[in-house]
Design an enzyme around this catalytic site. Structure first.
Site, PDB file in Angstrom:
ATOM      1  N   ARG A  88       0.819  -1.211   0.000  1.00  0.00           N
ATOM      2  CA  ARG A  88       0.000   0.000   0.000  1.00  0.00           C
ATOM      3  C   ARG A  88       0.844   1.248   0.000  1.00  0.00           C
ATOM      4  NH1 ARG A  88      -4.736  -2.218   2.457  1.00  0.00           N
ATOM      5  NH2 ARG A  88      -6.451  -0.746   2.332  1.00  0.00           N
ATOM      6  N   ARG A 127     -21.818  -2.622   2.608  1.00  0.00           N
ATOM      7  CA  ARG A 127     -21.029  -3.835   2.849  1.00  0.00           C
ATOM      8  C   ARG A 127     -21.285  -4.372   4.251  1.00  0.00           C
ATOM      9  NH1 ARG A 127     -14.713  -3.986   2.018  1.00  0.00           N
ATOM     10  NH2 ARG A 127     -14.773  -2.178   3.393  1.00  0.00           N
ATOM     11  N   ARG A 160     -18.247  -2.769   9.121  1.00  0.00           N
ATOM     12  CA  ARG A 160     -16.906  -2.524   9.657  1.00  0.00           C
ATOM     13  C   ARG A 160     -16.821  -1.117  10.249  1.00  0.00           C
ATOM     14  NH1 ARG A 160     -12.851  -4.378   4.926  1.00  0.00           N
ATOM     15  NH2 ARG A 160     -11.959  -2.371   5.493  1.00  0.00           N
ATOM     16  N   ARG A 171     -10.135   7.352   4.108  1.00  0.00           N
ATOM     17  CA  ARG A 171      -9.389   6.233   3.494  1.00  0.00           C
ATOM     18  C   ARG A 171      -9.125   6.510   2.027  1.00  0.00           C
ATOM     19  NH1 ARG A 171     -13.303   1.562   4.917  1.00  0.00           N
ATOM     20  NH2 ARG A 171     -11.951   0.230   3.654  1.00  0.00           N
TER      21      ARG A 171
HETATM   22  P1  AP5 Z   1     -14.637  -5.482  -1.321  1.00  0.00           P
HETATM   23  O1  AP5 Z   1     -14.296  -6.616  -2.207  1.00  0.00           O
HETATM   24  O2  AP5 Z   1     -14.852  -5.747   0.126  1.00  0.00           O
HETATM   25  O3  AP5 Z   1     -13.603  -4.284  -1.575  1.00  0.00           O
HETATM   26  P2  AP5 Z   1     -12.083  -4.111  -1.154  1.00  0.00           P
HETATM   27  O4  AP5 Z   1     -11.388  -3.474  -2.303  1.00  0.00           O
HETATM   28  O5  AP5 Z   1     -11.529  -5.363  -0.596  1.00  0.00           O
HETATM   29  O6  AP5 Z   1     -12.297  -3.004  -0.033  1.00  0.00           O
HETATM   30  P3  AP5 Z   1     -11.684  -2.896   1.429  1.00  0.00           P
HETATM   31  O7  AP5 Z   1     -12.505  -1.857   2.138  1.00  0.00           O
HETATM   32  O8  AP5 Z   1     -11.531  -4.212   2.080  1.00  0.00           O
HETATM   33  O9  AP5 Z   1     -10.338  -2.286   1.087  1.00  0.00           O
HETATM   34  P4  AP5 Z   1      -9.409  -1.552   1.962  1.00  0.00           P
HETATM   35  O10 AP5 Z   1      -8.287  -1.513   1.047  1.00  0.00           O
HETATM   36  O11 AP5 Z   1      -9.818  -0.232   2.474  1.00  0.00           O
HETATM   37  O12 AP5 Z   1      -9.420  -2.431   3.300  1.00  0.00           O
HETATM   38  P5  AP5 Z   1      -8.387  -3.460   3.911  1.00  0.00           P
HETATM   39  O13 AP5 Z   1      -9.140  -4.481   4.633  1.00  0.00           O
HETATM   40  O14 AP5 Z   1      -7.400  -3.865   2.888  1.00  0.00           O
HETATM   41  O15 AP5 Z   1     -15.940  -4.764  -1.924  1.00  0.00           O
HETATM   42  C1  AP5 Z   1     -16.537  -3.658  -1.281  1.00  0.00           C
HETATM   43  C2  AP5 Z   1     -18.071  -3.808  -1.279  1.00  0.00           C
HETATM   44  O16 AP5 Z   1     -18.563  -3.734  -2.612  1.00  0.00           O
HETATM   45  C3  AP5 Z   1     -18.554  -5.165  -0.743  1.00  0.00           C
HETATM   46  O17 AP5 Z   1     -19.754  -5.005  -0.055  1.00  0.00           O
HETATM   47  C4  AP5 Z   1     -18.765  -6.005  -2.010  1.00  0.00           C
HETATM   48  O18 AP5 Z   1     -19.733  -6.993  -1.790  1.00  0.00           O
HETATM   49  C5  AP5 Z   1     -19.219  -4.959  -3.012  1.00  0.00           C
HETATM   50  N1  AP5 Z   1     -18.747  -5.226  -4.382  1.00  0.00           N
HETATM   51  C6  AP5 Z   1     -17.557  -5.771  -4.763  1.00  0.00           C
HETATM   52  N2  AP5 Z   1     -17.465  -5.839  -6.106  1.00  0.00           N
HETATM   53  C7  AP5 Z   1     -18.628  -5.295  -6.591  1.00  0.00           C
HETATM   54  C8  AP5 Z   1     -19.123  -5.047  -7.908  1.00  0.00           C
HETATM   55  N3  AP5 Z   1     -18.404  -5.355  -9.000  1.00  0.00           N
HETATM   56  N4  AP5 Z   1     -20.344  -4.455  -8.027  1.00  0.00           N
HETATM   57  C9  AP5 Z   1     -21.067  -4.127  -6.919  1.00  0.00           C
HETATM   58  N5  AP5 Z   1     -20.654  -4.325  -5.643  1.00  0.00           N
HETATM   59  C10 AP5 Z   1     -19.446  -4.903  -5.484  1.00  0.00           C
HETATM   60  O19 AP5 Z   1      -7.649  -2.515   4.947  1.00  0.00           O
HETATM   61  C11 AP5 Z   1      -8.316  -1.957   6.058  1.00  0.00           C
HETATM   62  C12 AP5 Z   1      -7.343  -1.121   6.855  1.00  0.00           C
HETATM   63  O20 AP5 Z   1      -6.277  -1.955   7.349  1.00  0.00           O
HETATM   64  C13 AP5 Z   1      -6.638  -0.010   6.096  1.00  0.00           C
HETATM   65  O21 AP5 Z   1      -7.410   1.172   6.036  1.00  0.00           O
HETATM   66  C14 AP5 Z   1      -5.364   0.145   6.931  1.00  0.00           C
HETATM   67  O22 AP5 Z   1      -5.592   0.890   8.092  1.00  0.00           O
HETATM   68  C15 AP5 Z   1      -5.032  -1.283   7.318  1.00  0.00           C
HETATM   69  N6  AP5 Z   1      -4.133  -1.953   6.367  1.00  0.00           N
HETATM   70  C16 AP5 Z   1      -4.400  -3.067   5.614  1.00  0.00           C
HETATM   71  N7  AP5 Z   1      -3.357  -3.390   4.834  1.00  0.00           N
HETATM   72  C17 AP5 Z   1      -2.398  -2.459   5.083  1.00  0.00           C
HETATM   73  C18 AP5 Z   1      -1.099  -2.226   4.554  1.00  0.00           C
HETATM   74  N8  AP5 Z   1      -0.555  -3.017   3.620  1.00  0.00           N
HETATM   75  N9  AP5 Z   1      -0.398  -1.164   5.049  1.00  0.00           N
HETATM   76  C19 AP5 Z   1      -0.906  -0.360   5.991  1.00  0.00           C
HETATM   77  N10 AP5 Z   1      -2.139  -0.506   6.507  1.00  0.00           N
HETATM   78  C20 AP5 Z   1      -2.881  -1.545   6.065  1.00  0.00           C
HETATM   79 MG    MG Z   2     -10.932  -5.983   1.342  1.00  0.00          MG
END
Ligand code: AP5
Ligand code: MG
Length: 214
Positions: A88, A127, A160, A171
């Site tokens: 990221r 979601r 969430r 975000r």
């Molecule tokens: P979904 O598939 O859940 O989307 P996503 O891209 O995985 O979104 P996230 O919110 O999980 O991403 P994120 O990057 O913010 O969170 P993460 O957990 O990595 O889809 C979203 C919604 O849309 C769902 O309801 C789904 O059903 C729907 N949907 C999907 N496709 C669709 C379509 N085509 N049409 C219609 N609807 C659809 O990170 C969370 C936090 O963790 C970060 O903010 C950070 O604080 C920390 N973190 C995680 N990784 C790191 C890292 N590498 N470095 C630093 N901090 C980190």
């Molecule tokens: Mg995700």
């Protein structure tokens, strides 16, 4: 096959990564899921990560990188993996490159799931997530069979903490500042592929399969 999923929060990285993992029999590695599991179990790591996640900020690289490197060193990652939410930041990408090249290997594709910011805020409020098994649903697009209950493990589904509209905007800002530069980073390496993430999820997946091969 080693794949990185890029894209804004809510672009559908997790949704597509799970489908890729199943089709190509490789593990789905999500740093967000690892942090959320640790928060649920109230581990020290979880408590530290929560401070940042609840504010929509990135967890510091020092914490995140170690977790990811430990995870991909496990046996089940020998034949590849699909990374969701990592890297990221540019420093995270550089650490990953170094670790992979030390094994004389390389990342095959970085797939950018592209969705405009306006669509993202709508998606996130609908979601629902299972904190036990990591499954995600959408109250309109992908509802669970029984309202509020995970189809896969029967646990309760939750909104969430970081999916509240004000945190989603934060975000998105963090994404544009710190994560979007990775698109250029992987483009220069020649492994970037773009898919239109605003399509129906099955069409997004078909576009990904066209890139990865049957
Ligand atoms: P979904 O598939 O859940 O989307 P996503 O891209 O995985 O979104 P996230 O919110 O999980 O991403 P994120 O990057 O913010 O969170 P993460 O957990 O990595 O889809 C979203 C919604 O849309 C769902 O309801 C789904 O059903 C729907 N949907 C999907 N496709 C669709 C379509 N085509 N049409 C219609 N609807 C659809 O990170 C969370 C936090 O963790 C970060 O903010 C950070 O604080 C920390 N973190 C995680 N990784 C790191 C890292 N590498 N470095 C630093 N901090 C980190
Ligand atoms: Mg995700």
């Amino acid at each position: 096959m080693k794949i990185i999923m890029l894209g804004a929060p809510g672009a559908g990285k997790g949704t597509q990564a799970k489908m890729i993992a199943e089709k190509y029999s490789i593990p789905h590695v999500s740093t967000g899921d690892i942090f959320r599991a640790n928060i649920k179990d109230q581990t020290e790591l979880g408590m530290e990560a929560k401070k940042y996640m609840d504010q929509g900020l990135l967890v510091p690289d020092e914490l995140t990188v170690k977790i990811l490197l430990d995870r991909v060193a496990k046996d089940d990652c020998k034949n590849g993996y699909v990374l969701d939410g990592f890297p990221r930041t540019i420093p995270q990408a550089e650490v990953l490159d170094k670790a992979v090249s030390e094994l004389n290997e390389s990342i095959d594709f970085a797939i950018n799931v592209d969705v405009k910011d306006e669509n993202i805020v709508k998606r996130m409020s609908g979601r629902r997530a299972c904190l036990k098994c990591g499954a995600t649903y959408h109250i309109e697009h992908i509802p669970p069979k029984k309202e509020g209950i995970c189809d896969k493990c029967g646990s309760e589904l939750v909104l969430r903490d970081d999916d509240k509209p004000e945190t989603v905007q934060k975000r998105l800002n963090v994404y544009h500042e710190q994560t979007q530069p990775l698109i250029d980073y992987y483009n220069k390496k020649g492994i970037l592929r773009e898919v239109d993430g605003s399509q129906d999820m099955k069409d997004v997946f078909s576009a990904i399969v066209a890139i990865l091969g049957e």
